[in-house]
Design a protein around this motif. Structure first.
Motif, PDB file in Angstrom:
ATOM      1  N   GLY A 136       0.536  -1.080  -0.562  1.00 33.88           N
ATOM      2  CA  GLY A 136      -0.087   0.229   0.150  1.00 33.88           C
ATOM      3  C   GLY A 136       0.758   1.641   0.099  1.00 33.88           C
ATOM      4  N   VAL A 137       2.207   1.209   0.047  1.00 30.27           N
ATOM      5  CA  VAL A 137       3.052   2.186   0.057  1.00 30.27           C
ATOM      6  C   VAL A 137       3.907   2.974  -1.486  1.00 30.27           C
ATOM      7  N   SER A 138       3.758   3.876  -2.064  1.00 29.87           N
ATOM      8  CA  SER A 138       3.879   3.999  -3.116  1.00 29.87           C
ATOM      9  C   SER A 138       5.400   5.876  -3.233  1.00 29.87           C
ATOM     10  N   ALA A 139       6.029   6.063  -4.103  1.00 23.92           N
ATOM     11  CA  ALA A 139       6.341   7.629  -3.465  1.00 23.92           C
ATOM     12  C   ALA A 139       5.806   8.003  -3.337  1.00 23.92           C
ATOM     13  N   PRO A 140       5.748   8.907  -2.807  1.00 27.65           N
ATOM     14  CA  PRO A 140       5.707   9.516  -1.619  1.00 27.65           C
ATOM     15  C   PRO A 140       4.581  11.379  -2.855  1.00 27.65           C
ATOM     16  N   THR A 141       4.391  12.298  -2.780  1.00 28.46           N
ATOM     17  CA  THR A 141       3.766  13.046  -3.947  1.00 28.46           C
ATOM     18  C   THR A 141       3.809  14.595  -2.203  1.00 28.46           C
ATOM     19  N   ALA A 142       3.432  14.282  -1.045  1.00 28.90           N
ATOM     20  CA  ALA A 142       3.532  15.308  -0.775  1.00 28.90           C
ATOM     21  C   ALA A 142       4.155  15.290   0.801  1.00 28.90           C
ATOM     22  N   VAL A 143       4.840  16.675   1.582  1.00 32.88           N
ATOM     23  CA  VAL A 143       5.036  16.130   2.889  1.00 32.88           C
ATOM     24  C   VAL A 143       4.790  17.494   3.453  1.00 32.88           C
ATOM     25  N   ASP A 144       4.336  16.866   4.296  1.00 34.33           N
ATOM     26  CA  ASP A 144       4.025  18.880   5.357  1.00 34.33           C
ATOM     27  C   ASP A 144       4.930  17.747   6.657  1.00 34.33           C
ATOM     28  N   HIS A 145       5.958  19.318   6.973  1.00 37.50           N
ATOM     29  CA  HIS A 145       6.630  19.215   7.924  1.00 37.50           C
ATOM     30  C   HIS A 145       6.395  20.048   8.393  1.00 37.50           C
ATOM     31  N   GLU A 146       6.694  20.629  10.175  1.00 39.35           N
ATOM     32  CA  GLU A 146       6.423  21.615  10.829  1.00 39.35           C
ATOM     33  C   GLU A 146       7.258  21.353  12.079  1.00 39.35           C
ATOM     34  N   TRP A 147       7.282  22.143  12.925  1.00 42.69           N
ATOM     35  CA  TRP A 147       8.500  22.087  13.999  1.00 42.69           C
ATOM     36  C   TRP A 147       8.306  23.235  15.304  1.00 42.69           C
ATOM     37  N   ILE A 148       8.520  22.883  16.128  1.00 45.56           N
ATOM     38  CA  ILE A 148       9.416  24.038  17.151  1.00 45.56           C
ATOM     39  C   ILE A 148      10.533  23.455  17.762  1.00 45.56           C
ATOM     40  N   GLY A 149      10.863  24.784  19.037  1.00 49.43           N
ATOM     41  CA  GLY A 149      12.247  24.599  19.728  1.00 49.43           C
ATOM     42  C   GLY A 149      12.798  26.137  20.064  1.00 49.43           C
ATOM     43  N   ALA A 150      13.299  26.156  20.729  1.00 51.81           N
ATOM     44  CA  ALA A 150      13.903  27.253  21.764  1.00 51.81           C
ATOM     45  C   ALA A 150      15.642  26.621  21.905  1.00 51.81           C
ATOM     46  N   ALA A 151      16.403  27.960  22.448  1.00 53.37           N
ATOM     47  CA  ALA A 151      17.347  28.325  22.659  1.00 53.37           C
ATOM     48  C   ALA A 151      17.830  29.293  23.748  1.00 53.37           C
ATOM     49  N   TRP A 152      18.455  28.856  24.778  1.00 48.97           N
ATOM     50  CA  TRP A 152      18.831  29.319  26.046  1.00 48.97           C
ATOM     51  C   TRP A 152      20.335  29.341  25.859  1.00 48.97           C
ATOM     52  N   GLN A 153      20.615  31.137  26.059  1.00 50.64           N
ATOM     53  CA  GLN A 153      21.764  30.740  26.192  1.00 50.64           C
ATOM     54  C   GLN A 153      21.946  31.321  27.627  1.00 50.64           C
ATOM     55  N   ILE A 154      22.529  30.315  28.313  1.00 51.09           N
ATOM     56  CA  ILE A 154      22.746  30.382  30.091  1.00 51.09           C
ATOM     57  C   ILE A 154      23.678  31.515  29.946  1.00 51.09           C
ATOM     58  N   ASN A 155      24.915  31.733  29.437  1.00 55.38           N
ATOM     59  CA  ASN A 155      25.734  32.423  29.565  1.00 55.38           C
ATOM     60  C   ASN A 155      26.296  33.355  28.352  1.00 55.38           C
ATOM     61  N   ALA A 156      27.434  34.147  28.820  1.00 53.57           N
ATOM     62  CA  ALA A 156      28.048  34.073  27.135  1.00 53.57           C
ATOM     63  C   ALA A 156      28.826  33.191  26.929  1.00 53.57           C
ATOM     64  N   ALA A 157      29.295  32.095  27.219  1.00 51.43           N
ATOM     65  CA  ALA A 157      29.851  31.231  27.145  1.00 51.43           C
ATOM     66  C   ALA A 157      29.347  29.525  26.341  1.00 51.43           C
ATOM     67  N   ALA A 158      27.535  29.233  27.132  1.00 53.88           N
ATOM     68  CA  ALA A 158      27.554  28.389  27.047  1.00 53.88           C
ATOM     69  C   ALA A 158      26.207  28.656  26.365  1.00 53.88           C
ATOM     70  N   ALA A 159      24.922  27.742  25.911  1.00 50.19           N
ATOM     71  CA  ALA A 159      24.194  27.554  25.223  1.00 50.19           C
ATOM     72  C   ALA A 159      23.339  25.987  25.136  1.00 50.19           C
ATOM     73  N   ILE A 160      21.566  26.271  24.992  1.00 49.26           N
ATOM     74  CA  ILE A 160      21.367  24.805  24.730  1.00 49.26           C
ATOM     75  C   ILE A 160      20.432  24.711  24.306  1.00 49.26           C
ATOM     76  N   THR A 161      20.363  24.068  23.749  1.00 47.15           N
ATOM     77  CA  THR A 161      18.661  24.290  22.143  1.00 47.15           C
ATOM     78  C   THR A 161      18.316  23.030  22.378  1.00 47.15           C
ATOM     79  N   ALA A 162      16.710  23.116  21.741  1.00 43.89           N
ATOM     80  CA  ALA A 162      15.701  21.476  22.029  1.00 43.89           C
ATOM     81  C   ALA A 162      14.738  22.601  21.226  1.00 43.89           C
ATOM     82  N   ALA A 163      14.136  20.807  20.613  1.00 43.22           N
ATOM     83  CA  ALA A 163      13.670  21.131  19.389  1.00 43.22           C
ATOM     84  C   ALA A 163      12.855  19.509  18.998  1.00 43.22           C
ATOM     85  N   VAL A 164      12.203  19.721  18.561  1.00 47.61           N
ATOM     86  CA  VAL A 164      11.127  18.595  17.604  1.00 47.61           C
ATOM     87  C   VAL A 164      10.248  19.139  16.639  1.00 47.61           C
ATOM     88  N   PHE A 165      10.980  17.561  16.075  1.00 53.95           N
ATOM     89  CA  PHE A 165      10.348  17.973  14.622  1.00 53.95           C
ATOM     90  C   PHE A 165       9.255  17.041  13.734  1.00 53.95           C
TER      91      PHE A 165
END
Length: 379
Positions: A266-295
């Motif tokens: 029942g699977v054949s080559a796709p003709t359309a894809v829907d793609h969405e995402w959310i995320g955040a970047a936290w600059q902890i201090n001048a040197a360190a940062a953390i990023t997290a995201a879901v796609f």
């Protein structure tokens, strides 16, 4: 002899004057590290040295010449490297080879090999993971890494934080007169609008990448893409959100290089894809940062959906050197087999005799986990 010396002195003076009016910069960056990934073809795991998991390594030359009246002639030559082997990753100046003009009032015009400047790659600005290995390109199998050669580009000046950019790239093939159907990539074109404001920015990108036959025959390579995304900054935290729709109405199993027998029922080559995402970047201090995201991405024609979870971090050792790490896990539904490394569409066709596969895709319905770490230096 005296006349020759005078001539040489004049040439030297002209050369010095030309140099004084021109600026040329040698620049680049080097990214090396190590990665571990599970769920590879044959249910294998792998530890490997890597070049470019946070971002590609490259070197280049760029410069400008003042032509007067606020106009400059500009050029850029840039090539990508595999800094684990020292080899060029593609053509010598495969990323950029352009010449053009820049004017603060009228904008910027470029022509030549736009390469990695293909307009879809500007989607990094809406990507919480800034186009690392596990990021906006993963669930669309590298579609956001499109390139363009034989092209022309115009970008407007900025009007109160708003600008537009357009591209058109020719195929330079003779498909209408060719004895056989050409292969590879065909014409590309696109337009982008970006608005930056005090708390963030918003962008809309539309681009087309055609197959060599002029059609949209592979949703992950030769397709139409419309993308909208933006950022919002609150103190040390930057939030990201975006949506992308891919369309390839001419895609068939044959055009994407798979056989009917290799696909789940029942699977054949796709003709359309829907793609969405959310995320955040936290600059902890001048040197360190953390990023997290879901796609999340959903493909039609029975191909199911996949979700990518990511967590990363950077630590600046200086203005030009930083350490990085990122972990990612992609969860596939029963008829999806997207991998972490932008593998092409189709079954992994793992050969146990040789231990090889045409791509890094897991089995259908199986996930993959990966983590990498390394160092990036800019010069």
């Amino acid at each position: 002899m005296k006349e020759k010396l005078i001539g040489l002195a004049v040439l030297a003076a002209v050369s010095s004057a030309a140099q004084a009016q021109s600026q040329v910069t040698l620049y680049g960056r080097i990214d090396n590290g190590i990665q571990y990934e599970t769920g590879l073809p044959g249910n294998k795991n792998a530890v490997s040295a890597e070049s470019g998991d946070w971002g590609c390594s490259w070197f280049g030359l760029e410069g400008s010449e003042d032509l007067g009246a606020g106009t400059k002639a500009i050029f850029k030559l840039e090539g990508q490297l595999n800094t684990q082997t020292g080899q060029s990753a593609g053509a010598l100046f495969g990323r950029h080879a352009i010449v053009g003009f820049d004017n603060d009032r009228y904008g910027t015009f470029k022509m030549g090999n736009l390469g990695a400047g293909e307009i879809s790659q500007d989607s990094w600005g809406a990507d919480p993971q800034l186009m690392q290995r596990y990021a906006i390109a993963t669930l669309v199998r590298g579609r956001n890494w499109a390139s363009a050669s034989n092209g022309f580009e115009y970008q407007t000046p900025s009007w109160g934080g708003f600008y537009m950019r357009g591209q058109y790239a020719l195929t330079n093939n003779t498909k209408w007169n060719a004895a056989s159907t050409p292969t590879g990539q065909g014409r590309t074109d696109g337009i982008e609008a970006v608005y930056s404001y005090g708390l963030g920015d918003f962008r809309v990108i539309y681009d087309e990448v055609r197959g060599a036959d002029g059609t949209f025959n592979d949703v992950y390579q030769h397709s139409r893409s419309i993308l909208a995304g933006g950022t919002l900054v609150f103190g040390p935290v930057k939030f990201y959100a975006g949506y992308q729709h891919l369309s390839a109405p001419n895609a068939t199993n044959a055009s994407v290089g798979v056989t009917d027998a290799s696909q789940p029922g029942g699977v054949s080559a796709p003709t359309a894809v829907d793609h969405e995402w959310i995320g955040a970047a936290w600059q902890i201090n001048a040197a360190a940062a953390i990023t997290a995201a879901v796609f999340h991405a959903n493909a039609n024609k029975g191909n199911g959906n996949a979700t990518l979870y990511t967590l990363g971090g950077t630590y600046n050792l200086s203005k030009r050197t930083f350490l990085y790490t990122e972990a990612g896990y992609v969860h596939n539904s029963s008829t999806s087999n997207i991998n972490l490394g932008n593998g092409s569409y189709g079954n992994n066709d793992y050969d146990p005799t040789t231990g090889s596969s045409a791509n890094g895709n897991p089995n259908y319905g199986q996930g993959q986990f990966g983590v990498f770490a390394g160092v990036m230096h800019l010069f």
